[in-house]
Design a protein around this motif. Structure first.
Motif, short mmCIF file in Angstrom:
data_model
loop_
_atom_site.label_atom_id
_atom_site.label_comp_id
_atom_site.label_asym_id
_atom_site.label_seq_id
_atom_site.Cartn_x
_atom_site.Cartn_y
_atom_site.Cartn_z
N PRO A 165 0.84 -1.20 0.00
CA PRO A 165 0.00 0.00 0.00
C PRO A 165 0.88 1.25 0.00
CG PRO A 165 -0.04 -1.05 2.17
CD PRO A 165 0.75 -1.96 1.26
N GLU A 166 0.49 2.21 -0.83
CA GLU A 166 1.34 3.39 -1.09
C GLU A 166 0.83 4.61 -0.34
OE1 GLU A 166 1.70 4.01 -5.34
OE2 GLU A 166 2.19 6.12 -5.08
N THR A 167 1.75 5.43 0.15
CA THR A 167 1.36 6.72 0.72
C THR A 167 0.84 7.60 -0.42
OG1 THR A 167 3.58 7.62 0.43
CG2 THR A 167 3.09 6.65 2.58
N MET A 168 -0.29 8.25 -0.18
CA MET A 168 -0.96 8.97 -1.27
C MET A 168 -0.93 10.49 -1.10
SD MET A 168 -1.61 6.50 -3.22
CE MET A 168 -2.32 7.57 -4.46
N GLY A 169 -0.97 11.18 -2.23
CA GLY A 169 -0.71 12.62 -2.23
C GLY A 169 -1.91 13.54 -2.13
N GLY A 219 -4.32 6.96 2.77
CA GLY A 219 -2.89 6.74 2.54
C GLY A 219 -1.97 7.76 3.17
N SER A 220 -2.29 8.20 4.41
CA SER A 220 -1.31 8.97 5.16
C SER A 220 -0.20 8.00 5.58
CB SER A 220 -1.95 9.59 6.41
OG SER A 220 -2.32 8.56 7.31
N LEU A 221 0.93 8.52 5.99
CA LEU A 221 2.01 7.64 6.45
C LEU A 221 1.51 6.74 7.59
CD1 LEU A 221 5.03 6.82 6.26
CD2 LEU A 221 5.43 8.43 8.12
N ASN A 222 0.79 7.35 8.53
CA ASN A 222 0.29 6.59 9.67
C ASN A 222 -0.64 5.46 9.23
OD1 ASN A 222 -0.19 5.95 12.43
ND2 ASN A 222 -2.13 7.06 12.28
N GLU A 223 -1.54 5.76 8.31
CA GLU A 223 -2.47 4.71 7.85
C GLU A 223 -1.72 3.56 7.17
OE1 GLU A 223 -6.51 7.36 7.00
OE2 GLU A 223 -4.91 7.33 5.53
N ILE A 224 -0.76 3.90 6.34
CA ILE A 224 -0.03 2.86 5.61
C ILE A 224 0.80 2.01 6.59
CG2 ILE A 224 1.80 2.46 3.87
CD1 ILE A 224 -0.99 3.41 2.74
N THR A 281 2.83 -7.81 3.72
CA THR A 281 2.70 -6.45 3.21
C THR A 281 4.00 -5.69 3.47
OG1 THR A 281 1.84 -5.66 5.32
CG2 THR A 281 0.21 -6.25 3.65
N GLN A 282 4.22 -4.62 2.73
CA GLN A 282 5.31 -3.71 3.04
C GLN A 282 4.89 -2.31 2.62
OE1 GLN A 282 8.39 -5.04 -0.25
NE2 GLN A 282 9.07 -3.10 0.58
N PRO A 283 5.27 -1.29 3.38
CA PRO A 283 4.84 0.06 3.01
C PRO A 283 5.58 0.53 1.76
CG PRO A 283 6.39 0.15 4.85
CD PRO A 283 6.13 -1.30 4.58
N VAL A 284 4.87 1.21 0.89
CA VAL A 284 5.52 1.85 -0.25
C VAL A 284 5.50 3.35 0.03
CG1 VAL A 284 5.36 2.36 -2.71
CG2 VAL A 284 4.95 0.03 -1.87
N ILE A 285 6.71 3.90 0.14
CA ILE A 285 6.83 5.30 0.52
C ILE A 285 6.99 6.14 -0.74
CG2 ILE A 285 8.11 6.98 1.90
CD1 ILE A 285 6.69 4.70 3.53
N ASP A 286 5.93 6.84 -1.10
CA ASP A 286 6.01 7.77 -2.22
C ASP A 286 6.31 9.14 -1.62
OD1 ASP A 286 5.29 9.76 -4.16
OD2 ASP A 286 4.43 8.14 -5.35
N TRP A 287 7.55 9.56 -1.77
CA TRP A 287 7.99 10.80 -1.11
C TRP A 287 7.31 12.02 -1.70
CZ3 TRP A 287 10.75 10.53 3.31
CH2 TRP A 287 11.40 9.32 3.59
N ALA A 288 7.05 11.98 -3.00
CA ALA A 288 6.33 13.10 -3.62
C ALA A 288 4.94 13.23 -3.02
CB ALA A 288 6.23 12.87 -5.13
N MET A 333 13.24 -0.47 2.07
CA MET A 333 12.12 0.37 1.69
C MET A 333 11.91 0.41 0.17
SD MET A 333 12.08 4.44 2.34
CE MET A 333 12.46 4.35 4.06
N HIS A 334 10.66 0.26 -0.24
CA HIS A 334 10.33 0.46 -1.66
C HIS A 334 9.78 1.88 -1.78
CE1 HIS A 334 9.48 -1.09 -5.69
NE2 HIS A 334 8.48 -0.23 -5.68
N CYS A 335 10.38 2.69 -2.64
CA CYS A 335 9.98 4.11 -2.72
C CYS A 335 9.67 4.55 -4.14
CB CYS A 335 11.08 5.08 -2.33
SG CYS A 335 12.10 4.71 -1.01
#
Ligand SMILES: [Zn+2]
Length: 285
Positions: free
Chosen positions: A151-155, A161-166, A176-183, A218-220
């Protein structure tokens, strides 16, 4: 687990398309550019894999041969927070993506969990968690054991998809593993990544909640982003000034924590910016 920081494009780069490359050529072409990751785009898929099993397996073999780390970006038509019929259809789409990922030997299926709609965030969270659990159970039944759901952090503020939710989802569901979309993180908080410390805080939070191995592997997604009040608007090239986040700051944190992330570029010039980020990181070692 990725053995070193790796870089690659989201989807087949424009230059490869221009030279009429087929999918099986992509790993070799990436290697020639000095890249070592590729995120296959299954973003328009429905309830069935839209790639033949042989083609997926061929991509997997070529990726192995040329040492390219594979991931798969799942369908955009997924909403695990909606009405029952929508959630059921979304689960099938996610399973189709996981099946194809297994054929390719891709490591993770990246996906956007869904939208809040008019509902309370707490209530949405419970449904989403339940749906992901059910997908993981089905994956197990189908023998899909080597693929994680990411699951990806969403913009956008309308998106789950907040960081906390993910991170909370990943704390509660195995495989599962968090996908950190920095953008997306940057757009969601309207530009909060301003210093190296801002990146360090996120890395420390992931480490604290999910452990050292998870943060190291981390997958980013990393791309410059334009945002407005409601969050993300569009992606930009790394050489465009006036947009963040700044990869140089993240590179310092990667070196400091000895991370080995897989970093996927979703910029308008995917592979070109992946190479730029790789070169920025090399300067830190
Ligand atoms: Zn995405």
């Amino acid at each position: 687990m990725a053995d070193r920081p790796r870089f690659g494009p989201a989807g087949v780069p424009l230059a490869f398309r221009a030279m009429k490359a087929v999918l099986a050529d992509v790993p070799r072409l990436l290697k020639e550019e000095g890249l070592d990751a590729f995120e296959y785009q299954a973003v328009r898929w429905g309830a069935k894999p839209q790639i033949k099993r042989e083609k997926a397996e061929e991509l997997g073999l070529k990726a192995e041969k040329h040492d390219v780390w594979l991931s798969l970006h799942g369908s955009y038509f997924i909403n695990l927070c909606g009405k029952r019929e929508i959630v059921e259809a979304s689960k099938n789409r996610l399973i189709a993506c996981a099946m194809a990922a297994e054929w390719m030997k891709a490591h993770v299926v990246v996906f956007h969990p869904g939208f809040y709609g008019k509902r309370q965030q707490q209530e949405v969270f419970k449904d989403c968690l339940e749906a992901i659990r059910e997908v993981v159970d089905t994956m197990k039944t189908l023998g899909i054991e080597n693929v994680k759901l990411g699951p990806e952090t969403m913009g956008k503020l309308s998106q789950f998809g907040s960081l906390n939710e993910i991170l909370t989802l990943c704390e509660h569901v195995e495989q599962t593993q968090p996908v950190i979309d920095w953008a997306h993180l940057h757009a969601r908080c309207r530009g909060c990544f301003k210093t190296v410390e801002d990146f360090r805080k996120i890395v420390e939070e992931i480490e604290g909640r999910l452990g050292t191995d998870v943060v190291k592997d981390m997958h980013c997604h990393f791309t410059k982003v334009e945002f407005a009040d409601k969050g993300e608007r569009r992606h930009h090239r790394i050489d465009e000034t006036g947009y963040g986040p700044d990869f140089r700051m993240f590179a310092k944190v990667i070196a400091e924590f000895k991370l080995r992330p897989v970093i996927i570029s979703e910029s308008p010039v995917t592979d070109v910016d992946a190479i730029r980020m790789r070169d920025i990181l090399q300067k830190e070692f």
